[in-house]
Write a protein that holds these residues in place. Structure first.
Motif, PDB file in Angstrom:
ATOM      1  N   LYS A  82       7.256 -19.620  13.172  1.00 17.13           N
ATOM      2  CA  LYS A  82       8.691 -19.770  12.921  1.00 17.13           C
ATOM      3  C   LYS A  82       9.233 -18.567  12.151  1.00 17.13           C
ATOM      4  O   LYS A  82      10.343 -18.100  12.415  1.00 17.13           O
ATOM      5  CB  LYS A  82       8.929 -21.061  12.125  1.00 17.13           C
ATOM      6  CG  LYS A  82      10.399 -21.420  11.933  1.00 17.13           C
ATOM      7  CD  LYS A  82      10.525 -22.768  11.250  1.00 17.13           C
ATOM      8  CE  LYS A  82      11.983 -23.152  11.096  1.00 17.13           C
ATOM      9  NZ  LYS A  82      12.134 -24.483  10.433  1.00 17.13           N
ATOM     10  N   GLN A  83       8.426 -18.072  11.196  1.00  9.93           N
ATOM     11  CA  GLN A  83       8.857 -16.917  10.407  1.00  9.93           C
ATOM     12  C   GLN A  83       8.977 -15.673  11.282  1.00  9.93           C
ATOM     13  O   GLN A  83       9.906 -14.877  11.125  1.00  9.93           O
ATOM     14  CB  GLN A  83       7.859 -16.655   9.278  1.00  9.93           C
ATOM     15  CG  GLN A  83       7.835 -17.707   8.181  1.00  9.93           C
ATOM     16  CD  GLN A  83       7.103 -18.983   8.599  1.00  9.93           C
ATOM     17  OE1 GLN A  83       6.442 -19.014   9.641  1.00  9.93           O
ATOM     18  NE2 GLN A  83       7.250 -20.045   7.794  1.00  9.93           N
ATOM     19  N   GLU A  84       8.023 -15.484  12.234  1.00  5.47           N
ATOM     20  CA  GLU A  84       8.096 -14.326  13.124  1.00  5.47           C
ATOM     21  C   GLU A  84       9.290 -14.413  14.045  1.00  5.47           C
ATOM     22  O   GLU A  84       9.930 -13.403  14.356  1.00  5.47           O
ATOM     23  CB  GLU A  84       6.806 -14.217  13.952  1.00  5.47           C
ATOM     24  CG  GLU A  84       5.578 -13.812  13.144  1.00  5.47           C
ATOM     25  CD  GLU A  84       4.307 -13.861  13.959  1.00  5.47           C
ATOM     26  OE1 GLU A  84       3.405 -13.054  13.690  1.00  5.47           O
ATOM     27  OE2 GLU A  84       4.215 -14.734  14.865  1.00  5.47           O
ATOM     28  N   ALA A  85       9.607 -15.631  14.502  1.00  4.31           N
ATOM     29  CA  ALA A  85      10.738 -15.810  15.413  1.00  4.31           C
ATOM     30  C   ALA A  85      12.070 -15.543  14.725  1.00  4.31           C
ATOM     31  O   ALA A  85      13.041 -15.127  15.361  1.00  4.31           O
ATOM     32  CB  ALA A  85      10.727 -17.221  15.995  1.00  4.31           C
ATOM     33  N   LYS A  86      12.140 -15.759  13.400  1.00  5.66           N
ATOM     34  CA  LYS A  86      13.372 -15.526  12.660  1.00  5.66           C
ATOM     35  C   LYS A  86      13.565 -14.060  12.280  1.00  5.66           C
ATOM     36  O   LYS A  86      14.679 -13.600  12.041  1.00  5.66           O
ATOM     37  CB  LYS A  86      13.384 -16.382  11.385  1.00  5.66           C
ATOM     38  CG  LYS A  86      13.582 -17.867  11.627  1.00  5.66           C
ATOM     39  CD  LYS A  86      13.638 -18.619  10.311  1.00  5.66           C
ATOM     40  CE  LYS A  86      13.892 -20.099  10.524  1.00  5.66           C
ATOM     41  NZ  LYS A  86      13.956 -20.837   9.228  1.00  5.66           N
ATOM     42  N   LYS A  87      12.432 -13.346  12.209  1.00  4.90           N
ATOM     43  CA  LYS A  87      12.491 -11.951  11.778  1.00  4.90           C
ATOM     44  C   LYS A  87      13.099 -11.076  12.863  1.00  4.90           C
ATOM     45  O   LYS A  87      12.681 -11.097  14.011  1.00  4.90           O
ATOM     46  CB  LYS A  87      11.076 -11.462  11.441  1.00  4.90           C
ATOM     47  CG  LYS A  87      11.035 -10.086  10.805  1.00  4.90           C
ATOM     48  CD  LYS A  87       9.609  -9.716  10.440  1.00  4.90           C
ATOM     49  CE  LYS A  87       9.545  -8.333   9.808  1.00  4.90           C
ATOM     50  NZ  LYS A  87       8.146  -7.958   9.450  1.00  4.90           N
ATOM     51  N   THR A  88      14.102 -10.318  12.502  1.00  8.52           N
ATOM     52  CA  THR A  88      14.785  -9.452  13.467  1.00  8.52           C
ATOM     53  C   THR A  88      14.049  -8.116  13.584  1.00  8.52           C
ATOM     54  O   THR A  88      13.496  -7.594  12.608  1.00  8.52           O
ATOM     55  CB  THR A  88      16.234  -9.182  13.032  1.00  8.52           C
ATOM     56  OG1 THR A  88      16.244  -8.594  11.723  1.00  8.52           O
ATOM     57  CG2 THR A  88      17.040 -10.464  13.001  1.00  8.52           C
ATOM     58  N   GLY A  89      14.032  -7.588  14.804  1.00  5.69           N
ATOM     59  CA  GLY A  89      13.413  -6.287  15.041  1.00  5.69           C
ATOM     60  C   GLY A  89      11.929  -6.347  15.351  1.00  5.69           C
ATOM     61  O   GLY A  89      11.327  -5.318  15.669  1.00  5.69           O
ATOM     62  N   GLY A  90      11.326  -7.536  15.279  1.00  9.34           N
ATOM     63  CA  GLY A  90       9.896  -7.648  15.543  1.00  9.34           C
ATOM     64  C   GLY A  90       9.571  -7.894  17.000  1.00  9.34           C
ATOM     65  O   GLY A  90       8.431  -7.751  17.425  1.00  9.34           O
ATOM     66  N   GLY A  91      10.585  -8.285  17.782  1.00  6.75           N
ATOM     67  CA  GLY A  91      10.377  -8.554  19.199  1.00  6.75           C
ATOM     68  C   GLY A  91      10.023  -9.987  19.514  1.00  6.75           C
ATOM     69  O   GLY A  91       9.851 -10.343  20.685  1.00  6.75           O
ATOM     70  N   TYR A  92       9.929 -10.834  18.454  1.00  2.75           N
ATOM     71  CA  TYR A  92       9.566 -12.222  18.676  1.00  2.75           C
ATOM     72  C   TYR A  92      10.761 -13.165  18.524  1.00  2.75           C
ATOM     73  O   TYR A  92      10.590 -14.380  18.536  1.00  2.75           O
ATOM     74  CB  TYR A  92       8.480 -12.648  17.686  1.00  2.75           C
ATOM     75  CG  TYR A  92       7.173 -11.901  17.851  1.00  2.75           C
ATOM     76  CD1 TYR A  92       6.416 -12.048  19.007  1.00  2.75           C
ATOM     77  CD2 TYR A  92       6.706 -11.058  16.844  1.00  2.75           C
ATOM     78  CE1 TYR A  92       5.219 -11.362  19.152  1.00  2.75           C
ATOM     79  CE2 TYR A  92       5.517 -10.369  16.988  1.00  2.75           C
ATOM     80  CZ  TYR A  92       4.780 -10.522  18.149  1.00  2.75           C
ATOM     81  OH  TYR A  92       3.597  -9.842  18.302  1.00  2.75           O
ATOM     82  N   GLU A  93      11.969 -12.635  18.416  1.00  2.66           N
ATOM     83  CA  GLU A  93      13.145 -13.472  18.228  1.00  2.66           C
ATOM     84  C   GLU A  93      13.333 -14.443  19.394  1.00  2.66           C
ATOM     85  O   GLU A  93      13.339 -14.041  20.563  1.00  2.66           O
ATOM     86  CB  GLU A  93      14.415 -12.615  18.104  1.00  2.66           C
ATOM     87  CG  GLU A  93      14.394 -11.656  16.933  1.00  2.66           C
ATOM     88  CD  GLU A  93      13.828 -10.306  17.312  1.00  2.66           C
ATOM     89  OE1 GLU A  93      13.065 -10.247  18.294  1.00  2.66           O
ATOM     90  OE2 GLU A  93      14.119  -9.318  16.621  1.00  2.66           O
ATOM     91  N   GLY A  94      13.460 -15.731  19.054  1.00  2.00           N
ATOM     92  CA  GLY A  94      13.682 -16.745  20.074  1.00  2.00           C
ATOM     93  C   GLY A  94      12.443 -17.131  20.862  1.00  2.00           C
ATOM     94  O   GLY A  94      12.560 -17.817  21.876  1.00  2.00           O
ATOM     95  N   HIS A  95      11.260 -16.726  20.413  1.00  3.96           N
ATOM     96  CA  HIS A  95      10.019 -17.035  21.147  1.00  3.96           C
ATOM     97  C   HIS A  95       9.084 -17.906  20.320  1.00  3.96           C
ATOM     98  O   HIS A  95       7.863 -17.856  20.494  1.00  3.96           O
ATOM     99  CB  HIS A  95       9.303 -15.740  21.527  1.00  3.96           C
ATOM    100  CG  HIS A  95      10.058 -14.886  22.488  1.00  3.96           C
ATOM    101  ND1 HIS A  95      10.145 -15.162  23.842  1.00  3.96           N
ATOM    102  CD2 HIS A  95      10.787 -13.749  22.283  1.00  3.96           C
ATOM    103  CE1 HIS A  95      10.865 -14.241  24.441  1.00  3.96           C
ATOM    104  NE2 HIS A  95      11.273 -13.364  23.515  1.00  3.96           N
ATOM    105  N   GLU A  96       9.624 -18.717  19.440  1.00  5.53           N
ATOM    106  CA  GLU A  96       8.794 -19.575  18.594  1.00  5.53           C
ATOM    107  C   GLU A  96       7.929 -20.505  19.439  1.00  5.53           C
ATOM    108  O   GLU A  96       8.409 -21.155  20.373  1.00  5.53           O
ATOM    109  CB  GLU A  96       9.666 -20.396  17.658  1.00  5.53           C
ATOM    110  CG  GLU A  96       8.862 -21.282  16.707  1.00  5.53           C
ATOM    111  CD  GLU A  96       9.740 -22.133  15.812  1.00  5.53           C
ATOM    112  OE1 GLU A  96       9.217 -23.068  15.169  1.00  5.53           O
ATOM    113  OE2 GLU A  96      10.971 -21.869  15.747  1.00  5.53           O
ATOM    114  N   GLY A  97       6.636 -20.563  19.136  1.00  9.09           N
ATOM    115  CA  GLY A  97       5.713 -21.440  19.851  1.00  9.09           C
ATOM    116  C   GLY A  97       5.070 -20.806  21.073  1.00  9.09           C
ATOM    117  O   GLY A  97       4.105 -21.358  21.612  1.00  9.09           O
TER     118      GLY A  97
END
Length: 294
Positions: A201-216
């Motif tokens: 969840k923390q990675e999905a919230k972090k902007t610029g990491g490329g994981y936005e909106g991909h939780e799970g």
């Protein structure tokens, strides 16, 4: 490790009687290649190097308990009186039909009994090595002398079956690899190199990491690069272009050492380092003198 770590091996074979189908020289060669082990402290501290007798010296002139290990192999093939009449297996029909390395007997000389007794006795690494096959009335009666030697003199003295090294693989994931691509990415490497983890969840919230909106969703991560064989299979697939960088760490070496049994693999590595340091110690003053001369 291959050529400059000393070990014990059979060097001299005295054939008293050999009526088997194996010629004397072939039998001696087979015996020389059997790896032996024993008390490591005795092998390292008690046993020294043997000097071959000169042309005017007796065959035993340079043989002492500190440089020679005596072995004996004596066996005669005979028929078993209680063997079943319908038997076809030679080991059932005959006594000593097969001669193995375990049939070699160690005979301590002088002070060797102190260093090589009990669990430290000198013995073949693998007792099930087949030496010869015999049939009734065939006999082998030989004595052997083991000496200390180096692999550069003969391969039988080499303490390793194989020894190699390689640089540590370096796998860098430049951009996120997700979902089905992550599974395909992992399949491009040896099992265990790439792991699959869920985007937190923390990675999905972090902007610029490329994981936005991909939780799970599954993502590819580098798990154990040491298992990688640097096959470069991943570079064949266009979907991974610009997402991964393959390389090797120039200051990290992976050694693969398969010992023949007289020494453990880690001991061989440390002994090889000691040998290399000694050689560098000899070379260093020579290089210094050469530079000063010019």
């Amino acid at each position: 490790m291959i050529a400059e770590i000393p070990t014990l091996a059979i060097e001299t074979v005295f054939v008293n009687n050999n009526t088997s189908v194996i010629q004397d020289e072939v039998l001696a060669h087979r015996l020389g290649l059997i790896p032996f082990t024993g008390g490591k402290k005795g092998l390292r501290e008690f046993m020294g190097f043997w000097r071959k007798p000169g042309p005017d010296e007796d065959a035993y002139a340079t043989t002492y308990d500190t440089n020679t290990v005596s072995l004996k192999l004596a066996a005669k093939c005979t028929r078993k009186k209680d063997a079943p009449k319908d038997a076809r297996d030679p080991t059932v029909l005959y006594e000593n039909a097969h001669i193995y390395a375990r049939d070699i007997v160690f005979e301590p000389l002088g002070g060797q009994a102190k260093w090589f007794s009990g669990e430290d006795t000198i013995r073949p690494v693998n007792p099930d090595i087949l030496i010869a096959k015999m049939r009734p009335n065939q006999e082998i009666d030989i004595e052997m002398h083991m000496h200390k030697g180096f692999g550069w003199d003969h391969a039988k003295y080499s303490p390793v079956a194989t020894a190699s090294y390689r640089l540590m693989p370096k796998i860098t994931i430049l951009r996120p690899i997700l979902g089905a691509d992550a599974e395909k990415f992992a399949a491009c490497f040896m099992p265990g190199v790439i792991g699959l983890e869920k985007v937190t969840k923390q990675e999905a919230k972090k902007t610029g990491g490329g994981y936005e909106g991909h939780e799970g969703e599954l993502k590819a991560v580098v798990k154990d690069p040491m298992r990688d064989t640097v096959s470069r299979e991943v570079l064949r697939h266009p979907e991974f272009e610009g997402k991964v960088k393959l390389g090797r760490r120039k200051d990290h070496f992976i050694f693969s050492v398969e010992s023949t049994g007289q020494w453990d693999s880690d001991e061989l590595f440390m002994e090889s380092i000691k040998t290399l340091k000694k050689k560098c110690g000899v070379l260093r003053p020579q290089v210094t003198n050469m530079v000063q001369t010019f």
